[in-house]
Scaffold this motif. Structure first.
Motif: not given
Length: 292
Positions: A5-7, A288-289
């Motif tokens: 996951k990336q924020k 947002e992820e």
């Protein structure tokens, strides 16, 4: 293999706020160079606003901007451009009063005047439509509701909008849109959407924008539609001035009044170019992820 996951940080700015209130919220994502189009669409869906702008480096202009609605990419977006350049100015990233953006449809100039950001649009191109009855039906209107001697026209200054002039503010307020029908007609005419307006207002015009084809039922402020309307007021309704103030969002539920300023460049009584702009006010920040 499990995806990581990336924020992603998304600034939410209210563009075209009228007297510091209302406006049309847009998402702005800085440093978006590493994001794919799939990533950008996923973020725009999660943000859930009519448009989100993604800012990255450009080899031809000061910044590259990509615009995504919740369901597809769009060539230009006025309120997201105003939001972006207002924010870049506020953050000190933009230090001058003139700039430019690269888009999938070419370069556009940007001007900063005080707290207002203005976006360049192309000279207008007008196209007549054949099935006016279907358009009226899709809005719950009758022929008697339309302003006399004022044709419905598709107007293109970078994006295409169908301009529909109605007699008075009460008619504009009481429109009952059939979004499925508007979507179908917008598909057939290759429109972003409808821009229904009246000149029965304290401004030069008050308008409503319906764009279900792009996942926008109704929008509070649409700079890429206000530019065509300013052109229409000058060319078709023969209002002989070069600056127009257009209100939008007044009849949304809840209301979110926006004020868009359109400045026309006139050469030999013809529009050679135009700028549409307003103010952008920082509202909040989201994180947002996404899957990477």
């Amino acid at each position: 293999m499990e995806k990581s996951k990336q924020k992603i940080t998304v600034q939410i700015l209210n563009a075209f706020a009228e007297h510091g209130k209302g406006g049309n919220p847009a998402g702005v994502v800085l440093n978006a160079d590493a994001l794919t189009d799939k990533n950008k669409l996923e973020i725009a869906k999660k943000v859930g606003l009519s448009e989100t702008a993604f800012v990255s480096k450009s080899t031809t202009d000061d910044f590259k901007l990509d615009f995504f609605t919740p369901n597809k990419q769009i060539a230009h977006c006025g309120h997201a451009t105003v939001a972006t350049f207002s924010y870049l100015k506020q953050m000190g990233i933009l230090t001058k009063n003139s700039s430019s953006k690269e888009t999938i449809d070419g370069s556009r100039k940007i001007e900063i005047i005080g707290d207002l950001a203005f976006m360049e649009q192309l000279p207008p191109k007008y196209t007549e439509i054949s099935d006016k009855h279907a358009v009226l039906q899709s809005l719950g209107l009758r022929t008697a509701d339309v302003l006399p001697n004022a044709p419905m026209l598709s107007v293109h200054t970078g994006n295409s909008f169908l301009l529909i002039p109605v007699k008075n503010s009460e008619t504009l307020k009481n429109i009952v849109p059939d979004f499925d029908m508007i979507h179908k007609i917008s598909d057939e005419l290759n429109l972003i959407g409808y821009y229904v307006f009246t000149t029965d207002t304290s401004y030069d015009a008050t308008a409503r924008m319906f764009g279900p084809r792009y996942g926008i039922l109704e929008e509070a402020g649409t700079g890429m539609a206000a530019g065509p309307l300013g052109s229409y007021l000058f060319d078709i309704l023969k209002q002989q001035k070069s600056t127009f103030h257009i209100q939008q969002g007044k009849y949304m539920i809840p209301p979110s009044p926006s004020l868009i300023t359109v400045k026309l460049q006139i050469e030999k009584e013809e529009i050679s170019g135009l700028m549409a702009g307003g103010i952008g006010i920082l509202n909040k920040q989201l994180v947002e992820e996404i899957d990477v």
